[in-house]
Design a protein around this motif. Sequence first.
Motif, short mmCIF file in Angstrom:
data_model
loop_
_atom_site.label_atom_id
_atom_site.label_comp_id
_atom_site.label_asym_id
_atom_site.label_seq_id
_atom_site.Cartn_x
_atom_site.Cartn_y
_atom_site.Cartn_z
N TYR A 72 52.24 11.79 -43.08
CA TYR A 72 52.35 13.10 -42.42
C TYR A 72 51.97 12.98 -40.96
CZ TYR A 72 50.76 17.82 -41.09
OH TYR A 72 50.53 19.01 -40.45
N MET A 73 52.83 13.54 -40.14
CA MET A 73 52.51 13.57 -38.71
C MET A 73 52.49 15.03 -38.30
SD MET A 73 54.79 11.92 -35.70
CE MET A 73 54.52 12.23 -33.98
N ALA A 74 51.32 15.48 -37.86
CA ALA A 74 51.16 16.91 -37.53
C ALA A 74 51.77 17.21 -36.18
CB ALA A 74 49.69 17.27 -37.54
N SER A 118 50.37 18.77 -33.65
CA SER A 118 49.49 18.32 -32.57
C SER A 118 49.18 16.85 -32.81
CB SER A 118 48.20 19.13 -32.57
OG SER A 118 47.50 18.89 -33.77
N SER A 165 46.39 15.16 -33.15
CA SER A 165 45.42 14.93 -34.23
C SER A 165 44.90 13.50 -34.27
CB SER A 165 46.04 15.25 -35.58
OG SER A 165 46.71 16.46 -35.55
N LEU A 166 44.28 13.09 -33.18
CA LEU A 166 43.71 11.74 -33.13
C LEU A 166 42.25 11.84 -32.75
CD1 LEU A 166 46.60 10.23 -31.03
CD2 LEU A 166 46.22 9.79 -33.46
N TYR A 167 41.48 10.80 -33.09
CA TYR A 167 40.08 10.76 -32.67
C TYR A 167 40.03 10.12 -31.29
CZ TYR A 167 39.27 11.91 -37.51
OH TYR A 167 39.28 12.54 -38.70
N SER A 216 37.73 9.46 -29.06
CA SER A 216 36.74 8.49 -28.61
C SER A 216 36.90 7.14 -29.31
CB SER A 216 35.33 9.04 -28.82
OG SER A 216 35.13 9.34 -30.18
N LEU A 217 37.83 7.08 -30.26
CA LEU A 217 38.07 5.80 -30.93
C LEU A 217 39.29 5.11 -30.32
CD1 LEU A 217 37.59 6.75 -34.71
CD2 LEU A 217 35.86 6.19 -33.00
N PHE A 255 42.61 5.89 -40.84
CA PHE A 255 43.58 6.59 -41.68
C PHE A 255 44.16 5.69 -42.76
CE2 PHE A 255 43.59 9.73 -38.21
CZ PHE A 255 43.38 10.86 -38.98
N SER A 268 50.41 8.59 -33.20
CA SER A 268 50.42 9.57 -34.28
C SER A 268 51.52 9.22 -35.30
CB SER A 268 50.65 10.95 -33.67
OG SER A 268 50.36 11.94 -34.60
N LEU A 269 52.68 8.83 -34.78
CA LEU A 269 53.76 8.43 -35.68
C LEU A 269 53.38 7.17 -36.45
CD1 LEU A 269 56.66 8.74 -36.71
CD2 LEU A 269 57.44 7.41 -34.74
N ILE A 299 50.54 6.22 -37.42
CA ILE A 299 49.62 6.55 -38.52
C ILE A 299 50.40 7.05 -39.73
CG2 ILE A 299 47.82 8.18 -39.22
CD1 ILE A 299 46.69 7.95 -36.36
N ALA A 300 51.44 7.87 -39.45
CA ALA A 300 52.24 8.38 -40.57
C ALA A 300 52.97 7.24 -41.28
CB ALA A 300 53.24 9.41 -40.06
N LYS A 342 30.37 6.23 -35.14
CA LYS A 342 31.00 5.65 -33.96
C LYS A 342 31.23 6.72 -32.91
CE LYS A 342 33.72 1.94 -35.80
NZ LYS A 342 35.00 1.77 -36.49
N GLU A 343 31.75 7.86 -33.34
CA GLU A 343 32.00 8.95 -32.39
C GLU A 343 30.71 9.43 -31.75
OE1 GLU A 343 34.45 11.41 -35.24
OE2 GLU A 343 35.61 11.68 -33.41
N ARG A 364 29.40 7.14 -29.07
CA ARG A 364 30.18 7.07 -27.84
C ARG A 364 30.10 8.37 -27.06
NH1 ARG A 364 35.33 3.74 -30.22
NH2 ARG A 364 34.02 2.07 -31.05
N SER A 394 40.97 20.02 -33.31
CA SER A 394 41.82 18.95 -32.80
C SER A 394 42.94 18.61 -33.79
CB SER A 394 41.00 17.70 -32.52
OG SER A 394 40.61 17.11 -33.74
N GLY A 395 42.88 19.17 -34.99
CA GLY A 395 43.94 18.92 -35.96
C GLY A 395 43.67 17.71 -36.85
N THR A 396 42.62 16.94 -36.53
CA THR A 396 42.38 15.76 -37.35
C THR A 396 41.93 16.14 -38.77
OG1 THR A 396 40.19 15.62 -36.35
CG2 THR A 396 41.87 14.15 -35.50
N ARG A 430 45.01 16.50 -40.72
CA ARG A 430 45.60 15.20 -40.98
C ARG A 430 44.82 14.44 -42.04
NH1 ARG A 430 48.39 11.78 -36.57
NH2 ARG A 430 49.91 11.11 -38.07
N ALA A 441 45.60 15.72 -45.34
CA ALA A 441 46.93 15.35 -45.81
C ALA A 441 46.92 13.97 -46.45
CB ALA A 441 47.93 15.39 -44.66
N THR A 442 45.76 13.35 -46.55
CA THR A 442 45.61 12.10 -47.28
C THR A 442 44.91 12.44 -48.60
OG1 THR A 442 43.38 11.51 -46.58
CG2 THR A 442 45.16 10.97 -45.06
#
Lengths: 240, 359
Positions: free
Chosen positions: A80-82, A84, A86-88, A90-91, A100, A144-145, A147-148, B12-13, B16, B193-195, B198, B201-202
């Motif tokens: 699934y790719m949202a 937005s 939707s990433l972290y 700071s990583l 993921f 993001s893609l 990850i999907a 981790k977050e 940082r 943030s939408g995470t 996501r 969705a897993t």
Amino acid sequence: MTDKIISINNLKKKYGKQVVLNNVSFEVDYGQIVGLIGPSGAGKSTIIKLTLGMEKADSGNSEVFGIHMPNRKILSKMGYMAQSDSLYNSLSARENLLFFAKMRELKKEDLDSEIERVSKVVDLTDQLDKKVDNFSGGMKRRLSLAIALLGNPQLLILDEPTVGIDPVLRKNIWTELGKLRDNGCSILVTTHVMDEAELTDRVALLIDGNIIADDAPNNLKQQYDVDSIENVFMKAEGDM
Amino acid sequence: MKTLSISSRILKEIFRDKKTLAMIFIIPIIVMALMSYVFKSYNSTDINIGTVNISQQVESNLTKVKNVNVKEFKNEKSAENALRDNYIDSFIIYKNNDYKMVHANIDASKTSMTTAALSSALTQTSLKNMSTTLAKISPVKQHQPKIHLTNEYKYGSSKTNFFDKMMPTLMAFFVFFFVFLTSGMALLKERTSGTLDRLLATPVKRSEIIFGYSLSYGLMAVFQTIIIVLFTIKVLDIEVVGSIWLILLTTFLLSLVAIAAGLLLSTFVKSEFQLMQFIPLVVIPQIFFSGLIPLNSLDNWAKVLSFIFPIKYASEAISNVMMRGFTFTGIVIELIVIILFIAILTFINIIGLKRYRKV
Ligand SMILES: Nc1ncnc2c1ncn2[C@@H]1O[C@H](COP(=O)(O)OP(=O)(O)O)[C@@H](O)[C@H]1O
Ligand SMILES: [Mg+2]
């Protein structure tokens, strides 16, 4: 049970008094790219959320892989790719992918090779150890893609994957989606860009929570006797 | 397994993000140091002094001192009991020609008032005696009977001040507040943030997400607790009668409540700004009901209300360990109540995630 990978039957959804989906039925065949096209606010993301089981329909049902949704375990077979990113932030890209991948229950011994593979597909191999914070909009979209794509799922559900990225990259992504489909992946993709509809195997036009047309792009053009999906849209909307 | 992956990602977050780190480790200490500097003097209300074997005259002089209530006891033992049960703040005993004072010294200002009251009562008595003696006997210089006065402190020393009494509550409060805020912010960010979508969705379980948060922030809370408690005790030089380990345990459990409460609140708000707006509602009543203001002066409804604030239990337990030397069995009820808070809030959080995924 159906032989469709996604089958949506008479979905109705209201938010408060606003009817967002009005009796929507619609299917995705195995091995096809199906486009869900409609203007902003038409209800595309809502359909996807109902399909994934994140929202509950007021009536009607959705089945994925023949299994009634919502269902938690079946989610491992979908990418699934949202809408937005939707990433972290700071990583790093690699850390996002790794996280993921674990959530998607990839096997431990496959983690590295999968990350290698998907980052090659979206052309991010050299940027993997950069923090997402420092990524451009297009790079975030690609990550993001990626990850999907982890774990090579049989079904990809992509919500506006090409929004806000440049034409060259957009073309690349569609080429990539075509390749995935040829390898047996089924893809449900939403967009509000009409000309992307030409690239799908089947397209459903969604306006105000109603599906007003659903067929192969060429059939639709013939049926409405016009030369582009955009004009199909104009005509179909006028008929309503 | 996924719980561990989620919490290691969150850690981790955190590491940082300098703002979060400062919020957890540095700000509480700065604020506490400032407060200890500020709260130096404080005027108390009435004091209750017990007396054992005190002459009529001294006693009546003592009664005349403002804000002092005197209660007579038959022997030292019964006075000691009354002191322990908080009926009196100090008692005075006359034994072997000497006066001895015993203070609970929970509230240092009361201790100093007691000392002052007794010395003024004794001075008056001896002045009176002296004048009668002088009148009766020849003007030969006489050796004045010397009065020995010793103070015994059950807690702390003559330097104990208002801040010492507030310390347990403040410590509980800071542990609660900063963990509450940071964990709430983190889950809120995950949602906006939408995470979170996501992630949901897993095939991850809702409980794995909540446990992941509890574990990672719980780990941060362990370090925070150790720093705050050690700073309080060593640097601010606060005496601990009971075991430091019990204090650490209590504050750690309280921080788990704070995490769960933060996660819960974050699901009700739309933005960081809204979360900030909620802080007065969640946090300020806790200060008032958690022991800074003596609860027995409150109306009944307020007393009942105070039972729903987790900080109250923690600060009671900490103050009993710190000042009265209670052992584990003495605070076990408070600990159980705190654990119940954790369990209930965590359960609500796991159910609450259903808002974002129906299974
Ligand atoms: N959680 C929600 N609460 C209230 N209204 C919503 C919610 N999600 C979507 N909507 C409304 O539903 C309509 C369809 O939204 P959406 O499915 O996101 O449209 P699209 O993806 O086609 O742009 C919009 O009018 C939107 O305002
Ligand atoms: Mg949308």
